[in-house]
Design a protein around this motif. Structure first.
Motif, mmCIF file in Angstrom:
data_model
loop_
_atom_site.group_PDB
_atom_site.id
_atom_site.type_symbol
_atom_site.label_atom_id
_atom_site.label_comp_id
_atom_site.label_asym_id
_atom_site.label_seq_id
_atom_site.Cartn_x
_atom_site.Cartn_y
_atom_site.Cartn_z
ATOM 1 N N MET A 1 95.937 -20.553 40.411
ATOM 2 C CA MET A 1 95.284 -22.021 40.347
ATOM 3 C C MET A 1 93.791 -21.797 40.121
ATOM 4 S SD MET A 1 95.408 -24.923 43.271
ATOM 5 C CE MET A 1 96.553 -24.098 44.336
ATOM 6 N N SER A 2 93.411 -22.567 39.223
ATOM 7 C CA SER A 2 92.097 -22.800 38.789
ATOM 8 C C SER A 2 91.250 -23.371 39.912
ATOM 9 C CB SER A 2 91.940 -23.324 37.425
ATOM 10 O OG SER A 2 91.966 -24.719 37.646
ATOM 11 N N LEU A 3 89.927 -22.980 40.061
ATOM 12 C CA LEU A 3 88.932 -23.736 40.973
ATOM 13 C C LEU A 3 89.127 -25.301 40.629
ATOM 14 C CD1 LEU A 3 87.086 -23.071 43.070
ATOM 15 C CD2 LEU A 3 85.268 -22.648 41.529
ATOM 16 N N GLY A 4 89.033 -25.713 39.430
ATOM 17 C CA GLY A 4 89.066 -26.844 39.288
ATOM 18 C C GLY A 4 90.222 -27.596 39.900
ATOM 19 N N ASP A 5 91.424 -26.859 39.631
ATOM 20 C CA ASP A 5 92.581 -27.626 40.280
ATOM 21 C C ASP A 5 92.511 -27.677 41.897
ATOM 22 O OD1 ASP A 5 93.978 -27.668 37.946
ATOM 23 O OD2 ASP A 5 94.761 -25.712 38.160
ATOM 24 N N LYS A 6 91.891 -26.535 42.633
ATOM 25 C CA LYS A 6 91.917 -26.509 43.943
ATOM 26 C C LYS A 6 90.935 -27.810 44.469
ATOM 27 C CE LYS A 6 92.549 -21.702 44.650
ATOM 28 N NZ LYS A 6 91.909 -20.348 44.886
ATOM 29 N N PHE A 7 89.730 -27.944 43.746
ATOM 30 C CA PHE A 7 88.804 -29.071 43.971
ATOM 31 C C PHE A 7 89.429 -30.456 43.922
ATOM 32 C CE2 PHE A 7 85.175 -26.207 43.057
ATOM 33 C CZ PHE A 7 84.767 -26.114 44.361
ATOM 34 N N GLY A 8 90.415 -30.410 42.872
ATOM 35 C CA GLY A 8 91.044 -31.744 42.546
ATOM 36 C C GLY A 8 91.941 -32.040 43.562
ATOM 37 N N HIS A 9 92.510 -31.026 43.976
ATOM 38 C CA HIS A 9 93.703 -31.242 45.023
ATOM 39 C C HIS A 9 93.231 -31.789 46.258
ATOM 40 C CE1 HIS A 9 96.718 -30.077 42.373
ATOM 41 N NE2 HIS A 9 96.457 -28.590 42.432
ATOM 42 N N LYS A 10 91.917 -30.990 46.632
ATOM 43 C CA LYS A 10 91.294 -31.376 47.732
ATOM 44 C C LYS A 10 90.613 -32.858 47.794
ATOM 45 C CE LYS A 10 90.712 -29.348 50.977
ATOM 46 N NZ LYS A 10 91.451 -29.658 52.586
ATOM 47 N N ALA A 11 90.093 -33.103 46.441
ATOM 48 C CA ALA A 11 89.636 -34.443 46.345
ATOM 49 C C ALA A 11 90.472 -35.418 46.616
ATOM 50 C CB ALA A 11 88.965 -34.340 45.050
ATOM 51 N N ASP A 12 91.808 -35.188 46.047
ATOM 52 C CA ASP A 12 93.076 -36.239 46.160
ATOM 53 C C ASP A 12 93.225 -36.252 47.652
ATOM 54 O OD1 ASP A 12 93.269 -36.641 43.326
ATOM 55 O OD2 ASP A 12 94.775 -35.178 43.235
ATOM 56 N N GLU A 13 93.346 -35.173 48.395
ATOM 57 C CA GLU A 13 93.653 -35.244 49.871
ATOM 58 C C GLU A 13 92.717 -35.854 50.498
ATOM 59 O OE1 GLU A 13 94.098 -32.248 53.562
ATOM 60 O OE2 GLU A 13 93.787 -31.237 51.503
ATOM 61 N N LEU A 14 91.540 -35.794 50.358
ATOM 62 C CA LEU A 14 90.348 -36.409 50.929
ATOM 63 C C LEU A 14 90.272 -37.980 50.740
ATOM 64 C CD1 LEU A 14 87.456 -33.672 50.855
ATOM 65 C CD2 LEU A 14 88.803 -34.435 52.873
ATOM 66 N N GLY A 15 90.608 -38.402 49.267
ATOM 67 C CA GLY A 15 90.450 -39.638 49.015
ATOM 68 C C GLY A 15 91.830 -40.237 49.799
ATOM 69 N N GLY A 16 93.147 -39.687 49.991
ATOM 70 C CA GLY A 16 93.950 -40.369 50.838
ATOM 71 C C GLY A 16 93.737 -40.487 51.968
ATOM 72 N N LYS A 17 92.904 -39.288 52.757
ATOM 73 C CA LYS A 17 92.459 -39.628 54.206
ATOM 74 C C LYS A 17 91.697 -40.724 54.147
ATOM 75 C CE LYS A 17 93.137 -34.657 55.681
ATOM 76 N NZ LYS A 17 92.854 -33.774 56.454
ATOM 77 N N ALA A 18 90.619 -40.857 53.267
ATOM 78 C CA ALA A 18 89.878 -41.885 53.502
ATOM 79 C C ALA A 18 90.657 -43.612 53.252
ATOM 80 C CB ALA A 18 88.869 -42.070 52.383
ATOM 81 N N LYS A 19 91.511 -43.324 52.421
ATOM 82 C CA LYS A 19 92.371 -44.763 52.356
ATOM 83 C C LYS A 19 93.198 -45.001 53.612
ATOM 84 C CE LYS A 19 93.772 -45.217 47.615
ATOM 85 N NZ LYS A 19 94.855 -45.002 46.566
ATOM 86 N N GLU A 20 93.946 -43.869 54.196
ATOM 87 C CA GLU A 20 94.540 -44.137 55.415
ATOM 88 C C GLU A 20 93.841 -44.536 56.571
ATOM 89 O OE1 GLU A 20 97.290 -41.542 58.341
ATOM 90 O OE2 GLU A 20 96.240 -40.599 56.890
ATOM 91 N N ALA A 21 92.413 -44.108 56.511
ATOM 92 C CA ALA A 21 91.468 -44.328 57.700
ATOM 93 C C ALA A 21 90.991 -45.810 57.614
ATOM 94 C CB ALA A 21 90.287 -43.414 57.694
ATOM 95 N N ALA A 22 90.674 -46.271 56.363
ATOM 96 C CA ALA A 22 90.323 -47.465 56.047
ATOM 97 C C ALA A 22 91.429 -48.580 56.516
ATOM 98 C CB ALA A 22 89.976 -47.508 54.616
ATOM 99 N N GLY A 23 92.795 -47.992 56.204
ATOM 100 C CA GLY A 23 93.868 -49.032 56.260
ATOM 101 C C GLY A 23 94.141 -49.232 57.679
ATOM 102 N N ARG A 24 93.906 -48.058 58.684
ATOM 103 C CA ARG A 24 93.844 -48.119 59.973
ATOM 104 C C ARG A 24 92.766 -49.100 60.620
ATOM 105 N NH1 ARG A 24 97.936 -45.000 61.863
ATOM 106 N NH2 ARG A 24 98.692 -42.936 60.709
ATOM 107 N N ALA A 25 91.747 -48.886 60.215
ATOM 108 C CA ALA A 25 90.649 -49.554 60.432
ATOM 109 C C ALA A 25 90.619 -51.129 60.245
ATOM 110 C CB ALA A 25 89.344 -48.963 59.980
#
Length: 69
Positions: free
Chosen positions: A1-25
């Motif tokens: 897996m390329s470094l770009g893919d790793k960053f992309g997956h982590k960004a997607d995961e963090l974006g999802g966590k932010a959405k989830e937190a905003a939704g809960r709040a």
């Protein structure tokens, strides 16, 4: 897996966590669900890349095992 893919997956995961937190709040169940879904998709993408990498490594090892010197 390329470094770009790793960053992309982590960004997607963090974006999802932010959405989830905003939704809960805000009490927005739909946004919470979207965040959880985004995190799950990021996990699936990462797992698929990990499998692809493992298969590639196994193929390389097999190729090298039968390689004539």
């Amino acid at each position: 897996m390329s470094l770009g893919d790793k960053f992309g997956h982590k960004a997607d995961e963090l974006g999802g966590k932010a959405k989830e937190a905003a939704g809960r709040a805000t009490g927005d169940e739909e946004l919470t669900g979207e965040g959880q879904n985004d995190q799950a998709k990021a996990g699936v993408k990462k797992a698929a890349e990990d499998i692809k990498d493992s298969v590639g490594e196994a193929g390389d090892k097999l190729k090298n095992a039968f390689k004539k010197d």
